[in-house]
Design a protein around this motif. Structure first.
Motif, PDB file in Angstrom:
ATOM      1  N   VAL A  97       0.853  -1.185   0.000  1.00  0.00           N
ATOM      2  CA  VAL A  97       0.000   0.000   0.000  1.00  0.00           C
ATOM      3  C   VAL A  97       0.890   1.237   0.000  1.00  0.00           C
ATOM      4  N   ASN A  98       0.573   2.163  -0.885  1.00  0.00           N
ATOM      5  CA  ASN A  98       1.277   3.441  -0.957  1.00  0.00           C
ATOM      6  C   ASN A  98       0.400   4.491  -0.283  1.00  0.00           C
ATOM      7  N   ARG A  99       0.552   4.610   1.041  1.00  0.00           N
ATOM      8  CA  ARG A  99      -0.262   5.549   1.817  1.00  0.00           C
ATOM      9  C   ARG A  99      -0.040   6.990   1.379  1.00  0.00           C
ATOM     10  N   GLU A 100       1.184   7.322   1.052  1.00  0.00           N
ATOM     11  CA  GLU A 100       1.491   8.695   0.653  1.00  0.00           C
ATOM     12  C   GLU A 100       0.711   9.083  -0.607  1.00  0.00           C
ATOM     13  N   HIS A 104      -2.168  11.862  -0.900  1.00  0.00           N
ATOM     14  CA  HIS A 104      -1.976  12.902  -1.919  1.00  0.00           C
ATOM     15  C   HIS A 104      -3.199  12.991  -2.842  1.00  0.00           C
ATOM     16  N   LEU A 105      -3.683  11.850  -3.279  1.00  0.00           N
ATOM     17  CA  LEU A 105      -4.840  11.845  -4.173  1.00  0.00           C
ATOM     18  C   LEU A 105      -6.071  12.418  -3.475  1.00  0.00           C
ATOM     19  N   ALA A 106      -6.233  12.083  -2.216  1.00  0.00           N
ATOM     20  CA  ALA A 106      -7.359  12.635  -1.457  1.00  0.00           C
ATOM     21  C   ALA A 106      -7.246  14.149  -1.332  1.00  0.00           C
ATOM     22  N   SER A 107      -6.031  14.641  -1.158  1.00  0.00           N
ATOM     23  CA  SER A 107      -5.840  16.084  -0.991  1.00  0.00           C
ATOM     24  C   SER A 107      -6.081  16.859  -2.281  1.00  0.00           C
ATOM     25  N   LEU A 108      -5.929  16.215  -3.428  1.00  0.00           N
ATOM     26  CA  LEU A 108      -6.165  16.913  -4.697  1.00  0.00           C
ATOM     27  C   LEU A 108      -7.604  17.398  -4.820  1.00  0.00           C
ATOM     28  N   VAL A 109      -8.533  16.612  -4.306  1.00  0.00           N
ATOM     29  CA  VAL A 109      -9.940  16.987  -4.394  1.00  0.00           C
ATOM     30  C   VAL A 109     -10.401  17.731  -3.150  1.00  0.00           C
ATOM     31  N   ASN A 110      -9.936  17.301  -1.988  1.00  0.00           N
ATOM     32  CA  ASN A 110     -10.467  17.829  -0.728  1.00  0.00           C
ATOM     33  C   ASN A 110      -9.623  18.912  -0.078  1.00  0.00           C
ATOM     34  N   GLY A 111      -8.409  19.076  -0.509  1.00  0.00           N
ATOM     35  CA  GLY A 111      -7.507  20.029   0.130  1.00  0.00           C
ATOM     36  C   GLY A 111      -6.677  19.331   1.191  1.00  0.00           C
ATOM     37  N   LYS A 112      -5.441  19.792   1.351  1.00  0.00           N
ATOM     38  CA  LYS A 112      -4.503  19.120   2.246  1.00  0.00           C
ATOM     39  C   LYS A 112      -4.932  19.135   3.709  1.00  0.00           C
ATOM     40  N   SER A 113      -5.670  20.138   4.119  1.00  0.00           N
ATOM     41  CA  SER A 113      -6.051  20.223   5.528  1.00  0.00           C
ATOM     42  C   SER A 113      -7.521  19.883   5.766  1.00  0.00           C
ATOM     43  N   SER A 114      -8.156  19.233   4.809  1.00  0.00           N
ATOM     44  CA  SER A 114      -9.573  18.887   4.968  1.00  0.00           C
ATOM     45  C   SER A 114      -9.767  17.791   6.006  1.00  0.00           C
ATOM     46  N   ARG A 115     -10.988  17.676   6.505  1.00  0.00           N
ATOM     47  CA  ARG A 115     -11.327  16.621   7.465  1.00  0.00           C
ATOM     48  C   ARG A 115     -11.086  15.247   6.855  1.00  0.00           C
ATOM     49  N   VAL A 116     -11.422  15.071   5.588  1.00  0.00           N
ATOM     50  CA  VAL A 116     -11.237  13.783   4.923  1.00  0.00           C
ATOM     51  C   VAL A 116      -9.768  13.392   4.958  1.00  0.00           C
ATOM     52  N   VAL A 117      -8.893  14.303   4.575  1.00  0.00           N
ATOM     53  CA  VAL A 117      -7.464  14.005   4.514  1.00  0.00           C
ATOM     54  C   VAL A 117      -6.898  13.774   5.911  1.00  0.00           C
ATOM     55  N   ARG A 118      -7.298  14.581   6.881  1.00  0.00           N
ATOM     56  CA  ARG A 118      -6.795  14.388   8.246  1.00  0.00           C
ATOM     57  C   ARG A 118      -7.173  13.016   8.775  1.00  0.00           C
ATOM     58  N   LYS A 119      -8.426  12.633   8.575  1.00  0.00           N
ATOM     59  CA  LYS A 119      -8.853  11.331   9.075  1.00  0.00           C
ATOM     60  C   LYS A 119      -8.213  10.202   8.263  1.00  0.00           C
ATOM     61  N   LEU A 120      -8.140  10.356   6.964  1.00  0.00           N
ATOM     62  CA  LEU A 120      -7.538   9.326   6.116  1.00  0.00           C
ATOM     63  C   LEU A 120      -6.081   9.080   6.487  1.00  0.00           C
ATOM     64  N   THR A 121      -5.383  10.132   6.879  1.00  0.00           N
ATOM     65  CA  THR A 121      -3.980   9.992   7.265  1.00  0.00           C
ATOM     66  C   THR A 121      -3.828   9.011   8.424  1.00  0.00           C
ATOM     67  N   SER A 122      -4.674   9.136   9.425  1.00  0.00           N
ATOM     68  CA  SER A 122      -4.554   8.227  10.575  1.00  0.00           C
ATOM     69  C   SER A 122      -5.177   6.859  10.286  1.00  0.00           C
ATOM     70  N   ILE A 123      -6.308   6.830   9.620  1.00  0.00           N
ATOM     71  CA  ILE A 123      -6.995   5.565   9.355  1.00  0.00           C
ATOM     72  C   ILE A 123      -6.192   4.695   8.389  1.00  0.00           C
ATOM     73  N   ARG A 125      -3.083   4.390   8.086  1.00  0.00           N
ATOM     74  CA  ARG A 125      -1.994   3.756   8.847  1.00  0.00           C
ATOM     75  C   ARG A 125      -2.556   2.596   9.664  1.00  0.00           C
ATOM     76  N   LEU A 126      -3.667   2.830  10.339  1.00  0.00           N
ATOM     77  CA  LEU A 126      -4.331   1.793  11.132  1.00  0.00           C
ATOM     78  C   LEU A 126      -4.693   0.590  10.258  1.00  0.00           C
ATOM     79  N   CYS A 127      -5.172   0.850   9.067  1.00  0.00           N
ATOM     80  CA  CYS A 127      -5.620  -0.217   8.179  1.00  0.00           C
ATOM     81  C   CYS A 127      -4.480  -1.080   7.659  1.00  0.00           C
ATOM     82  N   LEU A 128      -3.264  -0.590   7.717  1.00  0.00           N
ATOM     83  CA  LEU A 128      -2.128  -1.421   7.329  1.00  0.00           C
ATOM     84  C   LEU A 128      -2.032  -2.658   8.222  1.00  0.00           C
ATOM     85  N   ASP A 129      -2.404  -2.507   9.493  1.00  0.00           N
ATOM     86  CA  ASP A 129      -2.391  -3.650  10.411  1.00  0.00           C
ATOM     87  C   ASP A 129      -3.368  -4.733   9.969  1.00  0.00           C
TER      88      ASP A 129
END
Length: 187
Positions: A97-100, A104-123, A125-129
């Motif tokens: 999985v290429n989390r980065e 990045h793809l999520a930020s293209l549509v939602n913006g780098k500081s959007s709620r979607v991107v913030r939550k996706l960043t942590s989730i 990582r969790l989903c890698l487990d």
């Protein structure tokens, strides 16, 4: 064929494919204007990617509906449909999985500081487990996708738009009487 810019919405699991009317949808404080040409371009390319995956893995309407309604796959072909979508977007490549790229793809549509991107960043990582030790490409992708869906439920895509995407899939091309050159595209 890789559609690197197209998969943004599929990756987010909250903006899935299709041409839509002039509605603007809001989810948990995030507004997405599906009439925006930039977003519409991603949606159109995503539909083409999904259509290709339907043919490659011989996905059924149930498989595609499960994917676009953020439900777990109901069959092996549903798992492989998820794998095809994530692999075509390069979010999963050779079982990694290429989390980065996902973020990045999520930020293209939602913006780098959007709620979607913030939550996706942590989730993400969790989903890698959830995929640790999995080697089957379809199971790995499906399990990762399911984990993202379960943990980002507040960003789920509207059902009517998911149904519209399902209607655009070329299920007629995966009938038993397909020419050999099309059948050979299967996974």
């Amino acid at each position: 064929m890789k559609l690197k810019g197209a998969q943004v919405l599929q990756i987010l699991l909250c903006f899935q494919p299709f041409t839509v009317s002039t509605r603007t949808y809001g989810t948990s404080g995030t507004l997405v204007d599906f009439t925006d040409p930039k977003v519409q371009g991603h949606l159109d390319a995503l539909v083409r990617m999904a259509q290709s995956c339907v043919i490659k893995v011989r996905a059924t309407p149930k498989d595609v509906r499960a994917y676009f309604t953020n439900s777990s796959p109901v069959s092996r072909s549903g798992q492989c449909f998820a794998a095809c979508m994530l692999e075509q977007s390069d979010v999963i490549n050779h079982g990694k999985v290429n989390r980065e790229l996902l973020i990045h793809l999520a930020s293209l549509v939602n913006g780098k500081s959007s709620r979607v991107v913030r939550k996706l960043t942590s989730i993400s990582r969790l989903c890698l487990d959830s995929i640790e030790g999995l080697s089957d490409r379809c199971q790995l992708a499906s399990t990762y996708n399911d984990c993202l869906n379960e943990n980002m439920i507040e960003f789920a895509f509207p059902l009517d738009l998911a149904e519209e995407a399902v209607r655009k899939m070329p299920f007629h091309l995966i009938q038993a009487n397909l020419p050999q050159e099309i059948r050979s595209l299967q996974y």
